[in-house]
Every structure is written in structure tokens, then in C-alpha cells.
Scaffold this motif. Structure first.
Motif, PDB file in Angstrom:
ATOM      1  N   THR A 172      38.135  41.456  39.156  1.00  0.00           N
ATOM      2  CA  THR A 172      38.593  41.981  37.865  1.00  0.00           C
ATOM      3  C   THR A 172      39.784  42.910  38.054  1.00  0.00           C
ATOM      4  OG1 THR A 172      36.360  41.785  36.986  1.00  0.00           O
ATOM      5  CG2 THR A 172      37.881  43.184  35.756  1.00  0.00           C
ATOM      6  N   ASP A 173      39.728  43.735  39.095  1.00  0.00           N
ATOM      7  CA  ASP A 173      40.866  44.603  39.413  1.00  0.00           C
ATOM      8  C   ASP A 173      42.126  43.763  39.634  1.00  0.00           C
ATOM      9  OD1 ASP A 173      39.032  46.712  39.429  1.00  0.00           O
ATOM     10  OD2 ASP A 173      38.973  46.855  41.617  1.00  0.00           O
ATOM     11  N   MET A 174      41.990  42.683  40.378  1.00  0.00           N
ATOM     12  CA  MET A 174      43.141  41.821  40.678  1.00  0.00           C
ATOM     13  C   MET A 174      43.686  41.171  39.410  1.00  0.00           C
ATOM     14  SD  MET A 174      43.880  42.042  43.904  1.00  0.00           S
ATOM     15  CE  MET A 174      44.791  40.595  44.390  1.00  0.00           C
ATOM     16  N   ARG A 175      42.793  40.762  38.523  1.00  0.00           N
ATOM     17  CA  ARG A 175      43.248  40.181  37.249  1.00  0.00           C
ATOM     18  C   ARG A 175      44.012  41.220  36.439  1.00  0.00           C
ATOM     19  NH1 ARG A 175      38.497  38.549  34.217  1.00  0.00           N
ATOM     20  NH2 ARG A 175      40.003  37.881  32.664  1.00  0.00           N
TER      21      ARG A 175
ATOM     22  N   VAL B   8      36.424  42.572  28.761  1.00  0.00           N
ATOM     23  CA  VAL B   8      35.444  43.623  29.061  1.00  0.00           C
ATOM     24  C   VAL B   8      35.543  44.708  28.004  1.00  0.00           C
ATOM     25  CG1 VAL B   8      35.512  43.157  31.549  1.00  0.00           C
ATOM     26  CG2 VAL B   8      37.008  44.913  30.593  1.00  0.00           C
ATOM     27  N   THR B   9      34.592  45.632  28.021  1.00  0.00           N
ATOM     28  CA  THR B   9      34.601  46.721  27.045  1.00  0.00           C
ATOM     29  C   THR B   9      35.670  47.748  27.411  1.00  0.00           C
ATOM     30  OG1 THR B   9      33.016  48.078  28.255  1.00  0.00           O
ATOM     31  CG2 THR B   9      32.107  46.449  26.692  1.00  0.00           C
ATOM     32  N   THR B  10      36.066  48.539  26.420  1.00  0.00           N
ATOM     33  CA  THR B  10      37.035  49.600  26.695  1.00  0.00           C
ATOM     34  C   THR B  10      36.436  50.643  27.634  1.00  0.00           C
ATOM     35  OG1 THR B  10      36.406  50.686  24.629  1.00  0.00           O
ATOM     36  CG2 THR B  10      38.380  49.311  24.576  1.00  0.00           C
ATOM     37  N   ALA B  11      35.132  50.858  27.550  1.00  0.00           N
ATOM     38  CA  ALA B  11      34.489  51.797  28.478  1.00  0.00           C
ATOM     39  C   ALA B  11      34.606  51.290  29.917  1.00  0.00           C
ATOM     40  CB  ALA B  11      33.021  51.995  28.099  1.00  0.00           C
TER      41      ALA B  11
END
Length: 189
Positions: A65-68, A94-97
Motif C-alpha cells: 500500500t505504501d508503494m501504491r 482505504v479510510t482517511t484514518a
């Protein structure tokens, strides 16, 4: 250097021996062999892409997810677009949180920076750091550039065939994901 092996799971005899998914009566053996090879080569390409991604993730100490997120931030930077946490959350699904926690972690790791939004004083934007941008280019970009070289080596006609195949495959897979029947079936063709 040892090449990634062709996966055998795309062999119709091994993956669909009863022909429950793909009826093959009347399809010439050479056509089936070619189609199996296409599927196997796509599988091999996905395997190589996974190895490249895992290598980059390990080097950069980031998860998928970090890479995306980093890829999206690089793309937005090149396009001159400001990326807010809300936009990033929608892009990643994903959520804003969750995105806030991720941004905090990426800021702490030196991968991204928070800046004042250029047009909205109530908001802020996220940008990829120069170091991470360069690392991503080296770890992923140079590999992806090889695709361009291969595509450039094809004739315009061959590129059209590849485009039709990839677009048609993507459409068919997306339709099957959402239970949509092909257009030919809907129109009775």
C-alpha cells in the motif's frame, strides 16, 4: 541469469481437464497450444513483476500500500497536481484514518513530506520526498522502462494487436468480477 520458468498451471489439461470452464471441442491443437503459451507468458510476467516489486519494497522498507501511495504521489508530482490525504485515501481504497497513519509513518521514514495546500488554506498536501522519488525510479522505473523498449520494437500493427488483447482481457476480467455478461450475449449476437 536464470529466466523465470513458464508456469504450468495454465495448461488446459491440468487446469480444466473436464472442460468445465473452457470447452475445447473443434479448436485446433495448435491454436490451443498458442493460447496456453500466451497465458503462461502472462503468468511469467506477473511472477517477474512480483519479484521486482518485492525487491523494491524490501530495499525501500515499504509495504504494498505504501508503494501504491508513492507511485500515485510521483504521478501527481509529474502532472503538477496536489494530493490531499482524502484524495490519496480514495485512490488507495482505504479510510482517511488509515491514510493518516500511513502518512505519519511515511513522513517519519523520510518518504513523504507534508506541505500547505497551494489553493486551500484549510488543507494540506502530501508530496513524495526527492530521495524516495529517486529510489523508486531506480528500483522500479528502470524495470518498467524495459516494457517501453519491447513495445517500441514492435510494428504499429503488432502494437494494435497487443493493445486489443490486453484491453479485451482487462475488460473480460473486470466484467467477470462484477458478473457482467459479454456484450455479444446481451445483444443476442
Amino acid at each position: 541469469m536464470e529466466r523465470e520458468k513458464l508456469p504450468t498451471m495454465y495448461s488446459l489439461a491440468q487446469s480444466d481437464p473436464e472442460q468445465a470452464l473452457i470447452p475445447r471441442a473443434g479448436i485446433p491443437a495448435q491454436d490451443l497450444a498458442q493460447i496456453e503459451r500466451i497465458m503462461a507468458e502472462l503468468g511469467r510476467m506477473r511472477a517477474v513483476e512480483r519479484r521486482i516489486m518485492h525487491s523494491a519494497q524490501s530495499f525501500m522498507k515499504l509495504n504494498e500500500t505504501d508503494m501504491r501511495a508513492i507511485r500515485q504521489l510521483i504521478s501527481a508530482k509529474h502532472a503538477g497536481q496536489a494530493v490531499t490525504p482524502g484524495l490519496l485515501a480514495r485512490h488507495l481504497g482505504v479510510t482517511t484514518a488509515s491514510v493518516t497513519k500511513m502518512i505519519d509513518r511515511l513522513v517519519a521514514g523520510g518518504h513523504v513530506v507534508r506541505k500547505a495546500h497551494p489553493t486551500d488554506r484549510r488543507s494540506w498536501q502530501v508530496e513524495v520526498s526527492e530521495e524516495t522519488h529517486l529510489a523508486a525510479r531506480e528500483q522500479l522505473g528502470r524495470h518498467h522502462a524495459k516494457r517501453f523498449d519491447v513495445a517500441l520494437g514492435l510494428s504499429a500493427e503488432d502494437r494494435d494487436v497487443v493493445i486489443r488483447f490486453l484491453a479485451g482481457t482487462s475488460d473480460a476480467l473486470q466484467d467477470s468480477l462484477y458478473g457482467v455478461e459479454p456484450e455479444a450475449s446481451e445483444s443476442g449476437q
